[in-house]
Design a protein around this motif. Structure first.
Motif, PDB file in Angstrom:
ATOM      1  N   SER A 415       0.835  -1.208   0.000  1.00 12.86           N
ATOM      2  CA  SER A 415       0.000   0.000   0.000  1.00 12.86           C
ATOM      3  C   SER A 415       0.866   1.254   0.000  1.00 12.86           C
ATOM      4  O   SER A 415       0.568   2.226  -0.715  1.00 12.86           O
ATOM      5  N   ALA A 419       1.028   4.300  -2.797  1.00  9.43           N
ATOM      6  CA  ALA A 419       0.751   5.686  -2.404  1.00  9.43           C
ATOM      7  C   ALA A 419       1.937   6.596  -2.698  1.00  9.43           C
ATOM      8  O   ALA A 419       1.764   7.722  -3.179  1.00  9.43           O
ATOM      9  N   TYR A 427      -3.683  10.176  -3.803  1.00 13.17           N
ATOM     10  CA  TYR A 427      -3.599   9.150  -2.768  1.00 13.17           C
ATOM     11  C   TYR A 427      -4.875   8.326  -2.703  1.00 13.17           C
ATOM     12  O   TYR A 427      -4.841   7.095  -2.652  1.00 13.17           O
ATOM     13  N   ALA A 430      -5.175   5.975  -5.644  1.00 11.55           N
ATOM     14  CA  ALA A 430      -4.239   4.859  -5.543  1.00 11.55           C
ATOM     15  C   ALA A 430      -4.709   3.837  -4.519  1.00 11.55           C
ATOM     16  O   ALA A 430      -4.612   2.622  -4.739  1.00 11.55           O
ATOM     17  N   VAL A 431      -5.228   4.308  -3.393  1.00  4.85           N
ATOM     18  CA  VAL A 431      -5.728   3.379  -2.369  1.00  4.85           C
ATOM     19  C   VAL A 431      -6.900   2.568  -2.908  1.00  4.85           C
ATOM     20  O   VAL A 431      -6.986   1.343  -2.722  1.00  4.85           O
TER      21      VAL A 431
END
Length: 586
Positions: A415, A419, A427, A430-431
């Motif tokens: 993760s 990020a 962010y 991407a998460v």
């Protein structure tokens, strides 16, 4: 000063529109710090509760699979009851990538309300449903609600928590999964064994806690949102349908072979996946952000997230089945025996945060993969030696805790890699993307686990479990080797972006001019006004028109320096004359 032009916070993110502007503190007026402390704790509680209850619901379903097979409610085989997990994971994975964009369009609080309402209602239906088919529909509705509320919870944190406390809030948001998983494993088995409703009690927390979170979410502020382009809902539906068809084909191929139904499911799923990619290439808010995935480092981080799902969920599925078949017959003891795994995930995630700051995600990913591989070797020894008299406290619990610790490291490392590659401005996207591919990897892993339990690849004691553990060992080793390339790609990128100092042309390296004593300059008659206000002038040790001289060996550099000196001398002479005009009359 506008809040959009303020400096960045401690977490690297710029101040948001909801950050209160700085005010002068006066008598009877509260300070900004006290206002932030009073208003930021409720979003953290609600959003962390959403992440925790989502994880607890998923792990409760893993405990419910063997109990459903024995209760006679669903299919008699635990292999068929794995659809209790798959029905939740498929819509969850399909809608996660666009959940953040939906929160931007409709507002995070509104999306939180919709997701919590749908999840709570579906959880009540899961507890009260009388049919297996309706249970699967309710689980799919829970996955849909989770796909809406999980990205909205992250958007709410970023919008309402002050910049100075945003990093800590995101850490609590992530760590809540380990706390909820430990509680579910420790207490879920006992309640399911000692209450009349049996396996249904595993989904009772999802129903009532989400109802409580829905009530608390009504008190949250309404962050401003941009009414941009609505995400590609049709693309999300195509992606979900493709995943359903391909998963069904993988599960049914050992039983049916390549009959027309399996071939049709594979063909239809492939065409829908291609259609999703085609729509994503032209849509302004696609179901799959191809621009993000074209980044090689992010694609590598996404692959590591998918491998984490591929290795973690199959092991979590077979552990209660294995314990029930070999050592423990009581569900309450099965849940307590798996609880150290969730505790290890929590501890591993916390330690991974400090390691990533010092060493980067590469070391954390590799260390997590090595620990998982070593734990798989220990599990393989336990599975093959099931006939031996082993003490569960000495053999199973430490091994299970180590496996969870490796899960926490690999999850946090992958993760963080995604990020850091995407940057603070992307962010949330991407998460969402990494969580989606993690669910897809877990769905594929569960489907392959079903096939291996029915058609094992090796001949050994308990061949189904042995095949699954061997496959997980291979995936862990591959993830560790792939994680080593993340640092190599990073170092190459830095070398191409940062030019070397030696590459600068020598002409730019000019020697420093040496000041010389002041020389007399010609006095030009200047008409001065009779009265002029006094203007303070800065003191100069050397006048601006002082000539410069320095030895230069290179002819080209000497010529450039001579031209520069002549031009500078003329400009300085004019400046001195203008400054003399401003001197007061003596």
């Amino acid at each position: 000063m506008s809040v959009l032009t303020q400096r960045r916070g401690d977490d690297g993110l710029p101040p948001l529109l909801t950050d209160p502007p700085r005010r002068q503190q006066g008598r009877g007026r509260p300070t900004v710090t006290s206002h932030k402390r009073r208003t930021s704790y409720m979003p953290v509680i609600v959003c962390a509760g959403i992440m925790g209850i989502t994880m607890a619901d998923t792990l409760g379903a893993t405990l419910g699979v063997p109990q459903l097979a024995k209760s006679g409610f669903g299919p008699s085989s635990p292999i068929d009851t794995q659809w209790l997990l798959t029905a939740f994971a498929l819509p969850y994975a399909a809608l996660l990538p666009v959940g953040g964009r939906l929160a931007d369009v409709f507002g995070p609080r509104r999306l939180l309300t919709v997701g919590l309402s749908l999840f709570s209602l579906a959880a009540f239906c899961t507890v009260a449903t009388p049919m297996w088919s309706l249970l699967l529909v309710a689980r799919a509705a829970q996955g849909l609600g989770a796909a809406l509320m999980v990205p909205a919870s992250l958007a709410m944190l970023l919008a309402t928590v002050p910049a100075s406390r945003r990093a800590a809030a995101i850490g609590i948001w992530s760590a809540s999964t380990g706390v909820a998983g430990t509680a579910m494993y420790a207490l879920g088995g006992w309640f399911s064994q000692n209450m009349e409703i049996g396996w249904r009690v595993l989904f009772v927390p999802s129903a009532f806690i989400t109802l409580l979170l829905l009530t608390l979410s009504m008190t949250l502020p309404r962050p401003p949102h941009t009414r941009g382009v609505v995400p590609d809902i049709i693309g999300c539906l195509l992606l979900g349908a493709a995943l359903v068809m391909l998963t069904w084909a993988v599960v049914q191929s050992p039983r049916r072979g390549f009959d027309p139904y399996v071939i049709g499911a594979v063909s239809g799923g492939t065409l829908m996946l291609l259609a999703t990619l085609a729509r994503s290439a032209h849509h302004k808010a696609p179901a799959i952000d191809l621009g993000l995935w074209r980044n090689g480092r992010f694609a590598l981080a996404g692959a590591l997230s998918a491998l984490y799902g591929l290795v973690s969920l199959p092991l979590l599925v077979i552990m209660p089945l294995f314990l029930g078949d070999v050592w423990l017959q009581s569900p309450e003891l099965i849940g307590a025996a798996i609880a150290p795994n969730a505790a290890g995930v929590l501890i591993g995630s916390i330690i991974a945060g400090s390691l990533i700051k010092r060493r980067g995600p590469r070391t954390v990913i590799y260390l997590g993969a090595v620990i998982i591989a070593g734990s798989c070797i220990g599990l393989l020894h336990l599975v093959i030696g099931t006939g031996q008299d082993l003490d569960i406290l000495q053999a199973w619990l430490p091994l299970n805790a180590a496996l969870g610790f490796g899960f926490g490291l690999l999850n946090a490392g992958s993760s963080a890699a995604a990020a850091l590659t995407a940057g603070p401005e992307r962010y949330a996207t991407a998460v969402g993307a990494t969580m989606s591919v993690r669910q897809i990897g877990g769905t594929i892993g569960v489907a392959v686990t079903v096939v291996l339990l029915e058609r094992p690849l090796v001949e050994a004691p308990m061949p189904g479990y042995t095949s699954v553990v061997l496959g997980s060992l291979a995936v862990a080793v591959f993830a560790g080797g792939l994680g080593l390339f993340f640092g190599a790609m990073k170092s190459r990128g830095v070398k191409t972006r940062v030019p070397s100092r030696s590459a600068q042309p020598p002409a730019t390296r000019l020697p420093q001019p040496q000041p010389q004593p002041r020389q007399d300059r010609p006095v030009h008659p200047v008409a001065r006004p009779a009265v002029h206000p006094s203007i303070p002038l800065p003191r100069r040790a050397v006048p601006m028109s002082t000539p410069m001289s320095a030895p230069v060996g290179d002819p080209v550099a000497a010529e450039m320096l001579r031209t520069l000196k002549e031009t500078t001398s003329r400009i300085n002479l004019i400046a001195d004359v203008l400054l003399d005009q401003q001197r007061p009359n003596r």
